[in-house]
Design a protein around this motif. Structure first.
Motif, short mmCIF file in Angstrom:
data_model
loop_
_atom_site.label_atom_id
_atom_site.label_comp_id
_atom_site.label_asym_id
_atom_site.label_seq_id
_atom_site.Cartn_x
_atom_site.Cartn_y
_atom_site.Cartn_z
N ASP A 56 0.89 -1.28 0.01
CA ASP A 56 0.12 0.23 0.17
C ASP A 56 0.80 1.02 -0.02
O ASP A 56 0.37 2.03 -0.59
CB ASP A 56 -0.76 0.07 1.06
N SER A 57 2.02 1.05 0.36
CA SER A 57 2.85 2.23 0.46
C SER A 57 3.87 3.13 -0.68
O SER A 57 3.57 2.39 -1.60
CB SER A 57 3.90 1.80 1.45
N ASP A 58 3.41 4.25 -1.13
CA ASP A 58 4.00 4.67 -1.90
C ASP A 58 5.48 5.67 -1.45
O ASP A 58 6.15 6.01 -2.22
CB ASP A 58 4.02 5.43 -2.61
N ALA A 59 6.26 4.67 -0.45
CA ALA A 59 7.51 5.19 -0.09
C ALA A 59 8.85 4.22 -1.18
O ALA A 59 8.06 3.75 -1.61
CB ALA A 59 7.98 4.61 1.02
N GLU A 60 9.66 4.79 -1.43
CA GLU A 60 10.75 4.51 -2.20
C GLU A 60 11.41 3.68 -1.72
O GLU A 60 11.27 2.36 -2.06
CB GLU A 60 12.29 5.77 -1.97
N MET A 61 11.26 3.10 -0.37
CA MET A 61 11.61 1.79 0.49
C MET A 61 10.67 0.93 0.06
O MET A 61 11.38 -0.15 -0.17
CB MET A 61 12.44 2.08 1.58
N ALA A 62 9.40 1.39 -0.16
CA ALA A 62 8.50 0.07 -0.32
C ALA A 62 9.00 -0.03 -1.32
O ALA A 62 8.17 -1.54 -1.52
CB ALA A 62 7.47 0.49 0.34
N GLY A 63 8.94 0.78 -2.42
CA GLY A 63 9.04 -0.39 -4.05
C GLY A 63 9.43 -1.05 -4.14
O GLY A 63 10.14 -1.70 -4.66
N ASP A 64 11.09 -0.66 -3.29
CA ASP A 64 12.60 -1.20 -3.27
C ASP A 64 11.88 -2.43 -3.15
O ASP A 64 12.48 -3.92 -3.58
CB ASP A 64 13.41 -1.26 -3.05
N MET A 65 11.64 -2.93 -2.04
CA MET A 65 11.17 -4.06 -1.39
C MET A 65 10.23 -5.43 -2.37
O MET A 65 10.13 -5.85 -1.75
CB MET A 65 10.05 -4.05 -0.05
N ARG A 66 9.24 -4.11 -2.66
CA ARG A 66 8.11 -5.40 -3.77
C ARG A 66 8.68 -5.67 -4.50
O ARG A 66 8.23 -6.45 -5.27
CB ARG A 66 7.42 -3.84 -3.89
N ALA A 67 9.74 -5.10 -5.22
CA ALA A 67 10.39 -5.32 -6.72
C ALA A 67 11.85 -6.06 -5.99
O ALA A 67 11.75 -7.43 -6.39
CB ALA A 67 11.53 -4.27 -6.90
N LEU A 68 12.04 -6.21 -5.01
CA LEU A 68 12.84 -7.94 -4.39
C LEU A 68 12.00 -8.45 -3.64
O LEU A 68 11.74 -9.38 -4.40
CB LEU A 68 13.66 -7.04 -3.19
N VAL A 69 10.56 -8.73 -3.67
CA VAL A 69 10.07 -9.20 -3.56
C VAL A 69 9.39 -10.58 -4.17
O VAL A 69 9.41 -11.46 -5.21
CB VAL A 69 8.74 -9.62 -2.76
N ARG A 70 9.16 -9.23 -5.57
CA ARG A 70 8.81 -10.14 -6.69
C ARG A 70 10.31 -11.27 -7.80
O ARG A 70 9.87 -11.50 -8.23
CB ARG A 70 8.51 -8.96 -7.84
N GLN A 71 11.31 -10.48 -7.69
CA GLN A 71 12.32 -10.77 -7.94
C GLN A 71 12.76 -12.33 -7.46
O GLN A 71 12.76 -13.22 -8.10
CB GLN A 71 13.97 -10.43 -7.77
N LYS A 72 12.01 -12.14 -6.18
CA LYS A 72 12.63 -13.83 -5.48
C LYS A 72 11.75 -14.15 -5.75
O LYS A 72 12.29 -15.58 -5.94
CB LYS A 72 12.89 -13.52 -4.27
N ILE A 73 10.09 -14.14 -6.03
CA ILE A 73 9.34 -14.53 -6.30
C ILE A 73 9.92 -15.45 -8.32
O ILE A 73 8.85 -16.94 -8.25
CB ILE A 73 7.56 -14.03 -5.88
N ALA A 74 9.60 -14.69 -8.65
CA ALA A 74 9.83 -14.92 -9.63
C ALA A 74 11.14 -16.04 -10.12
O ALA A 74 11.44 -16.40 -11.04
CB ALA A 74 10.42 -14.38 -10.61
N ALA A 75 12.08 -15.84 -9.12
CA ALA A 75 13.05 -16.79 -9.59
C ALA A 75 12.20 -18.19 -8.23
O ALA A 75 13.66 -19.05 -9.02
CB ALA A 75 14.59 -16.68 -8.36
N GLY A 76 11.65 -18.36 -7.86
CA GLY A 76 11.08 -19.88 -7.27
C GLY A 76 10.71 -19.57 -5.91
O GLY A 76 10.77 -21.05 -5.12
N GLU A 77 11.30 -18.77 -5.59
CA GLU A 77 11.64 -19.07 -3.85
C GLU A 77 10.40 -18.66 -3.05
O GLU A 77 9.36 -18.37 -3.86
CB GLU A 77 13.02 -17.78 -3.06
N SER A 78 9.70 -19.48 -2.47
CA SER A 78 8.57 -19.49 -2.00
C SER A 78 9.12 -18.59 -1.09
O SER A 78 9.64 -17.71 -0.76
CB SER A 78 8.39 -21.02 -0.58
N PRO A 79 7.57 -18.35 -0.41
CA PRO A 79 7.10 -16.84 0.12
C PRO A 79 7.22 -16.97 1.91
O PRO A 79 7.61 -15.67 1.73
CB PRO A 79 5.46 -16.48 0.22
N GLY A 80 7.40 -18.38 1.99
CA GLY A 80 8.32 -18.25 3.39
C GLY A 80 9.19 -18.23 3.48
O GLY A 80 10.35 -17.79 4.59
#
Length: 131
Positions: A56-80
């Motif tokens: 929900d956040s528009d902060a730059e760090m939140a965007g970086d964290m969203r990108a990181l989550v998506r990169q790791k999920i796309a690389a096959g890591e589980s949400p856990g």
């Protein structure tokens, strides 16, 4: 005067002028992976905003964290696995439900103690009204 000028200028410096991370505002091509990433992002706290999830956040760090989550999920890591990595990096505060430990015990026990106090007070009030 200098203190006032510095305090007024601080919000301007909160975010950089860099473009957002590649996957900060772009969904993953695979809907199943995006659903996993979105579900995880809803449970992670923005470290800058503190009251919002990174989803929900528009902060730059939140965007970086969203990108990181998506990169790791796309690389096959589980949400856990992604959650565990973020907790190791940022601490338990990054999650909305910190695990029970000696440090977080007051957070978990305080509602129960307050509920017990409320029940005792209510019981006293009702006993006085009967008498």
């Amino acid at each position: 005067m200098l203190g006032l000028a510095l305090s007024l200028g601080t919000p301007v410096l909160a975010d950089s002028n860099l473009p957002p991370a590649a996957l900060a505002y772009t969904q993953l091509a695979d809907p199943a992976q995006e659903a996993k990433a979105k579900a995880l992002m809803d449970t992670l706290r923005c470290l800058v905003c503190q009251g919002q999830s990174i989803a929900d956040s528009d902060a730059e760090m939140a965007g970086d964290m969203r990108a990181l989550v998506r990169q790791k999920i796309a690389a096959g890591e589980s949400p856990g696995q992604v959650r565990k990595w973020l907790v190791e990096r940022y601490g338990d505060y990054v999650t909305y439900d910190p695990p029970l430990s000696w440090v977080t015990a007051p957070l978990w026990l305080a509602p129960l103690v307050l509920l017990a106090i409320g029940l005792l007070l209510a019981r006293r009030v009702f006993r006085r009204r009967r008498a």
